[in-house]
Scaffold this active site. Structure first.
Site, PDB file in Angstrom:
ATOM      1  N   LYS A 276       0.864  -1.442  -0.046  1.00  0.00           N
ATOM      2  CA  LYS A 276      -0.113  -0.072  -0.024  1.00  0.00           C
ATOM      3  C   LYS A 276       0.642   1.285   0.079  1.00  0.00           C
ATOM      4  O   LYS A 276       1.906   1.205   0.518  1.00  0.00           O
ATOM      5  CB  LYS A 276      -0.924   0.063   1.317  1.00  0.00           C
ATOM      6  CG  LYS A 276      -2.093  -1.092   1.434  1.00  0.00           C
ATOM      7  CD  LYS A 276      -2.658  -0.797   2.442  1.00  0.00           C
ATOM      8  CE  LYS A 276      -3.950  -1.797   2.713  1.00  0.00           C
ATOM      9  NZ  LYS A 276      -4.865  -1.822   1.659  1.00  0.00           N
ATOM     10  N   ARG A 350     -10.365 -11.652   1.909  1.00  0.00           N
ATOM     11  CA  ARG A 350     -11.410 -12.471   1.536  1.00  0.00           C
ATOM     12  C   ARG A 350     -10.574 -13.806   1.235  1.00  0.00           C
ATOM     13  O   ARG A 350     -11.383 -14.844   1.353  1.00  0.00           O
ATOM     14  CB  ARG A 350     -11.767 -12.051  -0.151  1.00  0.00           C
ATOM     15  CG  ARG A 350     -10.840 -12.187  -1.130  1.00  0.00           C
ATOM     16  CD  ARG A 350     -10.728 -11.158  -2.346  1.00  0.00           C
ATOM     17  NE  ARG A 350     -10.924  -9.860  -2.157  1.00  0.00           N
ATOM     18  CZ  ARG A 350     -11.262  -8.854  -2.767  1.00  0.00           C
ATOM     19  NH1 ARG A 350     -11.604  -9.084  -4.249  1.00  0.00           N
ATOM     20  NH2 ARG A 350     -11.029  -7.538  -2.461  1.00  0.00           N
TER      21      ARG A 350
END
Ligand code: BES
Ligand code: MN
Ligand code: ZN
Length: 503
Positions: A276, A350
């Site tokens: 990130k 996920r």
């Protein structure tokens, strides 16, 4: 943590000292008990209101210092707007608003739990006290220096004055139990990732044993044996080992299937190799907000001895870049047997949920499953910080959640699931890939991915809480960064539909 105020219920009577808070409507009207307490000071209030142009609008307030006719040091008059427009969920908020008007230095506070034109029931007075506690929470354990004006006077006492203090006292413990769950969730989310890594989180969850929750911690060996390779892949770049924690509260009938809650517990999300950008990366210490909510909820259900069988399962990992980290292009075989091509290592939540959801369904055959996850930036783009995104394979569960959201103010908005989105996550090399490739519909493709690990015979809802779990605007019942969002919502869902003989 700041000292929790001592909360007591007492009959209507004018307090002799400290701070007094009363409510009025937008016609500057008071209830009968409030009028009696104000006595001669009522006239002073009317005159002050006029010169301050205070009309009792919702949220507005009027402060009087050493008001003549009363012996208290200060009087705060809080507007509630139109009495006819008050919703059940407002009472918690009123408690937060009321205590918010009083400076932290006031050692004794009395709040008159009465609204004009409407009696406040015992449960509503207890709600008000609940709001006081939620509002006064602060995460300040790492502040070694405090400004004088912030210094609390030791433990402060907040007295809720009410028509039936005994009944309010009886109604309060269940709310206090829920509060403890909310505050536990906030603590977990606020805690930095150097302190709260998977093993430490698991230790804190194990403390629920004291409340009667059965807690099992699955270590890395156990996870490997179960074949949770999707979850393991996320954590393999971290110096901290991954864990899965299973919490069980059996307050229902023995034969009854449990309700199940599943939480994303990424203790820190750097993005991994798909790292990130630096801006706001520190917020990713809160990427375990789903797991924090599930843990707080289990604490709440146990503490109020909810008549339900509930399981909470949380997947705890840290997503780091490293020589051992997972790479884009890697293919992992999930516990379900389905293979996943990793396109972006930052779509890690996920992967954790895929294995934990599969495991929970296989082992517990629950009545329903609800997962919570700070899953996508896309849900924040879609809904902002007011509503969490809800995806569900079952209309009844979705409706019940939406209703519990309206009742508690922890609101959810239903988003679509549809097979048309599936092609976005089909992979050239494996059964699926972990991102849709495009940013379009990012929250939906994430939900559609998770759905591939859900048995459609089990009612399931996925709550994307990336916008609500932390960093929400400070509101009337929370001043801290972490919200503890979801504990009150899910406690209400259970209380309304899954306890005792409720169906
Ligand atoms: N934990 C983040 C999502 C997030 C972002 C939560 C901001 C709270 C605030 C999640 O793991 C993530 O990185 N999602 C990516 C997915 C993308 C790579 C497909 C995102 O939303 O950008
Ligand atoms: Mn991520
Ligand atoms: Zn994440």
């Amino acid at each position: 943590m700041a000292d929790a105020p001592k909360l007591v219920f007492a009959p209507f009577a004018a307090p002799s000292r400290g701070a007094l808070v009363v409510f009025c409507d937008d016609g500057l009207k008071f209830g009968p008990a409030t009028r009696k307490i104000l006595g001669a000071a009522a006239d002073l209030v009317q005159r002050a209101a006029k010169s301050e142009r205070f009309s009792g609008k919702s949220g507005a307030s009027l402060d009087l210092i050493h008001p003549e006719g009363l012996t208290v040091a200060r009087l705060s008059v809080v507007g509630i707007g139109k009495a006819a427009e008050i919703r059940p969920r407002d009472f918690i908020r009123f408690g937060g608003v009321a205590i918010g008007k009083v400076p932290p230095g006031a050692a004794e506070v009395a709040i008159v739990a009465e609204l004009p034109g409407r009696t406040m029931k015992a449960g509503e007075a207890a709600d008000l006290a609940q709001g006081v506690r939620l509002r006064t929470y602060a995460f300040d354990r790492y502040k070694t220096k405090r400004k004088d004006e912030d210094k609390a006077p030791g433990q402060r006492t907040v007295t809720v004055l009410t028509g039936d203090p005994a009944a309010a006292r009886r109604a309060f413990p269940a709310r206090e139990a829920v509060n403890d769950g909310v505050l536990m969730a906030r603590d977990l989310v606020n805690e930095p990732a150097n302190i709260l890594y998977p093993e430490e989180f698991a230790r804190r969850a194990a403390a629920l044993k004291k409340a009667g929750v059965a807690v099992e911690v699955l270590d890395l060996r156990a996870l490997k044996k179960l074949g949770m390779n999707a979850l393991i892949g996320v954590g393999q770049g971290s110096a901290r080992e991954s864990r899965v924690v299973v919490m069980r509260w059996n307050g229902g009938r023995k034969s009854e299937a449990p309700v199940a809650f599943i939480g994303k517990g990424v203790c820190f999300d750097t993005g991994g190799i798909s790292i990130k950008p630096a801006a706001s990366m520190e917020d990713m210490k809160g990427d375990m907000g789903g797991a924090a909510c599930v843990t707080g909820l289990m604490q709440a259900l146990a503490a109020r001895k909810a008549k339900v069988n509930a399981v909470g399962v949380i997947g705890l990992v840290e997503n780091m870049p490293d020589g051992n980290a997972q790479r884009p292009g890697d293919i992992v075989t999930s516990m379900s047997g389905q293979t996943i091509e990793i396109i972006n290592t930052d779509a890690e939540g996920r992967l954790v949920l895929a294995d934990v959801i599969w495991y929970t369904a296989q082992r517990f055959k629950p009545k329903f499953m609800i997962d919570l996850a700070t899953l996508t930036g896309a849900i924040v783009v879609a809904l902002g910080q007011e509503y969490a995104g809800m995806f569900a394979n079952n209309d009844q569960l979705a409706e019940r959640l939406a209703k519990a959201g309206e009742e508690t103010g922890e609101k959810v908005w239903r988003m679509p699931l549809a097979p048309e989105y599936d092609k976005m996550i089909d992979s050239k090399f494996a059964d699926m890939k972990n991102t849709g490739g495009s940013r379009w519909g990012g929250a939906i493709t994430a939900a559609q991915f998770i759905k591939r690990f859900v048995d459609d015979k089990i009612p399931w809802a996925h709550l994307d809480i990336a916008g609500t779990g932390f960093d929400s605007r400070q509101n009337d019942v929370n001043r801290s960064w972490a919200s503890g969002w979801g504990v009150r919502l899910l406690d209400r869902l259970v209380a309304d539909h899954y306890e005792g003989r409720a169906r």
